[in-house]
Design a protein around this motif. Structure first.
Motif, short mmCIF file in Angstrom:
data_model
loop_
_atom_site.label_atom_id
_atom_site.label_comp_id
_atom_site.label_asym_id
_atom_site.label_seq_id
_atom_site.Cartn_x
_atom_site.Cartn_y
_atom_site.Cartn_z
N ALA A 1 -4.59 28.97 54.14
CA ALA A 1 -4.27 29.44 52.79
C ALA A 1 -4.89 28.54 51.72
CB ALA A 1 -2.76 29.51 52.61
N ARG A 2 -5.09 27.28 52.05
CA ARG A 2 -5.73 26.34 51.13
C ARG A 2 -6.99 25.81 51.80
NH1 ARG A 2 -0.52 22.83 48.82
NH2 ARG A 2 0.73 24.64 48.17
N GLY B 1 0.12 14.90 57.51
CA GLY B 1 0.07 15.65 56.27
C GLY B 1 0.64 17.04 56.46
N THR B 2 0.24 17.94 55.59
CA THR B 2 0.74 19.32 55.61
C THR B 2 -0.42 20.29 55.59
OG1 THR B 2 2.73 18.63 54.41
CG2 THR B 2 2.24 20.98 54.46
N LYS B 3 -0.33 21.32 56.38
CA LYS B 3 -1.33 22.38 56.39
C LYS B 3 -0.62 23.71 56.10
CE LYS B 3 -4.27 20.13 59.90
NZ LYS B 3 -5.61 20.01 59.29
N HIS B 4 -1.30 24.55 55.35
CA HIS B 4 -0.75 25.85 54.96
C HIS B 4 -1.56 26.96 55.64
CE1 HIS B 4 0.57 23.10 51.79
NE2 HIS B 4 1.60 23.89 51.64
N LEU C 1 2.83 30.04 56.93
CA LEU C 1 3.52 28.89 57.51
C LEU C 1 3.09 27.62 56.77
CD1 LEU C 1 2.29 30.66 60.24
CD2 LEU C 1 4.05 29.23 61.29
N GLU C 2 4.04 26.75 56.54
CA GLU C 2 3.75 25.41 56.02
C GLU C 2 4.19 24.43 57.09
OE1 GLU C 2 5.59 22.45 52.66
OE2 GLU C 2 5.05 24.49 52.00
N THR D 1 4.55 20.79 63.40
CA THR D 1 5.98 21.07 63.39
C THR D 1 6.37 21.67 62.05
OG1 THR D 1 6.47 18.82 62.62
CG2 THR D 1 6.57 19.22 65.01
N ALA D 2 7.49 22.39 62.04
CA ALA D 2 8.02 22.98 60.81
C ALA D 2 9.33 22.30 60.44
CB ALA D 2 8.23 24.48 61.00
#
Length: 313
Positions: A182-183, A237-240, A249-250, A270-271
């Motif tokens: 998404a990003r 970090g975080t992936k979208h 999903l984030e 992981t969520a």
């Protein structure tokens, strides 16, 4: 450049490019230098940086131009301090400034994940996991990792060195992977910065240099990012995601480096508990498990049901 081996020559440009890129971003005002007259290029002049580092302008110029490949650690540290480098950039500068190891003339064997590592990620049934080589090629993935990142690829492809997937190649050259993030711009910048760090560490790796060349020619976006010489050790970090089966999903990611200095890593996702992303990941895990029960083969000898949608060579 007498006395330099082939790997030295190939890394000289990277060292000079990195020094020039960081010198250009440091203004005289930020460095506490009084500037006189117009400047033809942004940032500090070579002699100004040399002064800040406490070395001669001639020596610094030789270093930036690749005419000196044996700078001491103290000199490299002084330059890093003068440039205001962060920890990842400092590590990268030291990697580039080291004399490169001799290039091996005999072909190396394809990388492979250890059997125990594959068993480990297979046991992580609720956690998407991927084993990556130093060049970001997929050496193994568990069922959920495959379903999350590359359901349109053959599940067994990582076991075939000739056509195993590569995470960076997929990101820039595969339209399905591009749609997954998404990003995408954020993900692309992170991927290039990480690959830069690895390329500096393994300068003798011809296959890695070949991947960079392929992506530079095949993607203007990769070429533009690579020319900026970003450096970042992306450990977490975080992936979208915008997944075609379960929606948005984030997910938090962790990059776990394996022992023995091979450059191999395990990427996990992981969520956060109680979120929609956790529900979506559970749904994907349930679908993946259901698909697996319909197949007579085990986890590493047949493609998943999702892979039948499209097989990418």
């Amino acid at each position: 450049m007498d006395g330099m081996n082939e790997a030295d020559v190939s890394s000289v440009g990277a060292l000079g490019d990195f020094l020039r890129s960081r010198r250009a971003r440091l203004s005289p005002e930020a460095a506490g230098i009084v500037s006189y007259g117009a400047r033809r290029v942004p940032g500090l002049r070579r002699e100004e940086l040399a002064q800040l580092a406490g070395i001669s302008a001639t020596y610094y110029t030789r270093l930036e131009q690749g005419q000196s490949t044996n700078a001491s650690e103290s000199v490299v540290d002084a330059i890093a301090r003068a440039l205001g480098l962060d920890e990842d950039e400092r590590t990268h500068l030291h990697d580039l400034a080291k004399p490169a190891p001799r290039v091996r003339r005999r072909p190396s064997r394809p990388e492979a994940a250890r059997a125990s590592t594959v068993r480990l990620i297979d046991a992580m049934t609720d956690v998407p996991a991927v084993v990556m080589g130093r060049r970001t090629e997929v050496l193994a993935w568990n069922r959920l990792g495959h379903a999350l990142l590359a359901g349109h690829y053959d599940f067994t492809a990582p076991g075939r060195p000739a056509d195993r997937p590569n995470m960076t190649r997929m990101l820039f050259l595969d339209c399905h992977t591009r749609e997954l993030y998404a990003r995408w711009d954020e993900e692309a910048a992170r991927a290039v910065a990480s690959l830069r760090l690895v390329a500096g560490r393994f300068r003798e790796d011809r296959a890695l240099a070949g991947l960079v060349g392929e992506l530079t020619l095949g993607s203007d976006e990769f070429a533009a990012l690579w020319s900026e010489h970003p450096v970042l050790d992306c450990l977490c970090g975080t992936k979208h995601f915008r997944h075609p089966e379960v929606g948005d999903l984030e997910l938090g990611f962790e990059m776990l480096h394996l022992a023995q200095d091979t450059g191999q890593r395990i990427l996990t996702f992981t969520a956060a508990p109680g979120t929609g992303s956790e529900a979506a990941l559970r749904l994907l895990a349930a679908r993946t498990a259901a698909a697996r029960t319909t197949s007579p083969a085990n986890a590493h000898d047949a493609p998943s049901v999702a892979a039948n949608r499209l097989t990418v060579p």
